[in-house]
Design a protein around this motif. Structure first.
Motif, PDB file in Angstrom:
ATOM      1  N   ILE A 106       0.840  -1.191   0.000  1.00 50.14           N
ATOM      2  CA  ILE A 106       0.000   0.000   0.000  1.00 50.14           C
ATOM      3  C   ILE A 106       0.880   1.248   0.000  1.00 50.14           C
ATOM      4  CG2 ILE A 106      -1.758   1.269   1.278  1.00 50.14           C
ATOM      5  CD1 ILE A 106      -2.701  -1.420   2.365  1.00 50.14           C
TER       6      ILE A 106
ATOM      7  N   TRP B  77       2.090   2.038  -3.542  1.00 52.66           N
ATOM      8  CA  TRP B  77       1.145   2.580  -4.521  1.00 52.66           C
ATOM      9  C   TRP B  77       0.504   3.891  -4.067  1.00 52.66           C
ATOM     10  CZ3 TRP B  77       2.218   0.597  -8.827  1.00 52.66           C
ATOM     11  CH2 TRP B  77       2.641  -0.723  -8.905  1.00 52.66           C
ATOM     12  N   HIS B  78       0.199   4.042  -2.790  1.00 54.87           N
ATOM     13  CA  HIS B  78      -0.414   5.273  -2.273  1.00 54.87           C
ATOM     14  C   HIS B  78       0.178   5.580  -0.912  1.00 54.87           C
ATOM     15  CE1 HIS B  78      -4.128   4.668  -4.944  1.00 54.87           C
ATOM     16  NE2 HIS B  78      -3.404   5.634  -5.423  1.00 54.87           N
TER      17      HIS B  78
ATOM     18  N   VAL C 215      -2.419   6.808   2.062  1.00 55.11           N
ATOM     19  CA  VAL C 215      -3.619   6.050   2.403  1.00 55.11           C
ATOM     20  C   VAL C 215      -3.580   5.554   3.835  1.00 55.11           C
ATOM     21  CG1 VAL C 215      -4.929   3.964   1.874  1.00 55.11           C
ATOM     22  CG2 VAL C 215      -4.075   5.386   0.044  1.00 55.11           C
TER      23      VAL C 215
ATOM     24  N   GLY D 156     -11.222  -1.169   3.756  1.00 58.26           N
ATOM     25  CA  GLY D 156     -11.300  -0.060   2.806  1.00 58.26           C
ATOM     26  C   GLY D 156      -9.945   0.566   2.531  1.00 58.26           C
ATOM     27  N   ALA D 157      -9.119   0.686   3.570  1.00 57.81           N
ATOM     28  CA  ALA D 157      -7.779   1.253   3.384  1.00 57.81           C
ATOM     29  C   ALA D 157      -6.907   0.320   2.549  1.00 57.81           C
ATOM     30  CB  ALA D 157      -7.128   1.519   4.733  1.00 57.81           C
TER      31      ALA D 157
ATOM     32  N   LEU E 256      -7.998  -1.766   0.251  1.00 59.40           N
ATOM     33  CA  LEU E 256      -8.486  -1.685  -1.131  1.00 59.40           C
ATOM     34  C   LEU E 256      -8.149  -0.344  -1.777  1.00 59.40           C
ATOM     35  CD1 LEU E 256     -11.928  -3.466  -0.785  1.00 59.40           C
ATOM     36  CD2 LEU E 256      -9.783  -4.399  -1.642  1.00 59.40           C
ATOM     37  N   ARG E 257      -8.249   0.750  -1.007  1.00 60.23           N
ATOM     38  CA  ARG E 257      -7.897   2.058  -1.546  1.00 60.23           C
ATOM     39  C   ARG E 257      -6.422   2.123  -1.919  1.00 60.23           C
ATOM     40  NH1 ARG E 257     -10.472   5.395   2.551  1.00 60.23           N
ATOM     41  NH2 ARG E 257      -8.495   5.046   3.560  1.00 60.23           N
ATOM     42  N   GLY E 258      -5.589   1.478  -1.138  1.00 63.06           N
ATOM     43  CA  GLY E 258      -4.167   1.461  -1.433  1.00 63.06           C
ATOM     44  C   GLY E 258      -3.801   0.539  -2.573  1.00 63.06           C
ATOM     45  N   SER E 259      -4.750  -0.284  -3.006  1.00 65.64           N
ATOM     46  CA  SER E 259      -4.483  -1.256  -4.061  1.00 65.64           C
ATOM     47  C   SER E 259      -5.286  -0.965  -5.321  1.00 65.64           C
ATOM     48  CB  SER E 259      -4.837  -2.659  -3.558  1.00 65.64           C
ATOM     49  OG  SER E 259      -4.136  -2.961  -2.396  1.00 65.64           O
ATOM     50  N   LEU E 260      -5.628   0.271  -5.562  1.00 66.98           N
ATOM     51  CA  LEU E 260      -6.478   0.598  -6.712  1.00 66.98           C
ATOM     52  C   LEU E 260      -5.841   0.223  -8.048  1.00 66.98           C
ATOM     53  CD1 LEU E 260      -8.116   3.998  -5.762  1.00 66.98           C
ATOM     54  CD2 LEU E 260      -9.183   1.753  -5.918  1.00 66.98           C
TER      55      LEU E 260
ATOM     56  N   TYR F 165      -6.237  -9.726   5.225  1.00 65.60           N
ATOM     57  CA  TYR F 165      -5.736  -8.474   4.666  1.00 65.60           C
ATOM     58  C   TYR F 165      -4.348  -8.660   4.065  1.00 65.60           C
ATOM     59  CZ  TYR F 165      -9.469  -5.941   7.121  1.00 65.60           C
ATOM     60  OH  TYR F 165     -10.667  -5.472   7.568  1.00 65.60           O
TER      61      TYR F 165
END
Length: 103
Positions: A12, A15-16, A19, A30-31, A33-37, A89
């Motif tokens: 994560i 990529w971000h 996040v 959610g964090a 998934l958001r970091g793995s867009l 996770y």
């Protein structure tokens, strides 16, 4: 670090950077998934391309490969006594991380 804070954070952060929280806090799905867009979009794009252009069977094989990688990652994390939440996770993050290794 408490067991519920034990998660795979590296992919994560690659990529971000913004996040995840700075310290050891409880991380929600959610964090992750958001970091793995980007990896999610790549997996989805390849699966859709395979489904519509090649054959639906190719997309099913790709989905099976993703599921197999997830199950193996989950099993390896449970073997070293991580919590179930951490294993889910971490396995999800691990699949996304390893699949994007060439980028």
């Amino acid at each position: 670090m408490r067991s519920e804070h034990c998660l795979t954070r590296n992919h994560i952060e690659v990529w971000h950077d913004r996040v995840l929280p700075a310290g050891t806090e409880r991380i929600r799905l959610g964090a992750v998934l958001r970091g793995s867009l980007l990896p999610i979009l790549v997996w989805t794009g390849v699966a859709c391309f395979a489904y519509f252009v090649c054959n639906p069977l190719v997309a099913m094989v790709l989905g099976g490969l993703f599921a197999l990688s997830f199950v193996v990652g989950f099993g390896l994390r449970r073997r070293v006594e991580h919590s179930v939440r951490c294993s889910v996770y971490g396995a999800l993050g691990g699949v996304f991380d390893k699949s994007m290794a060439g980028f």
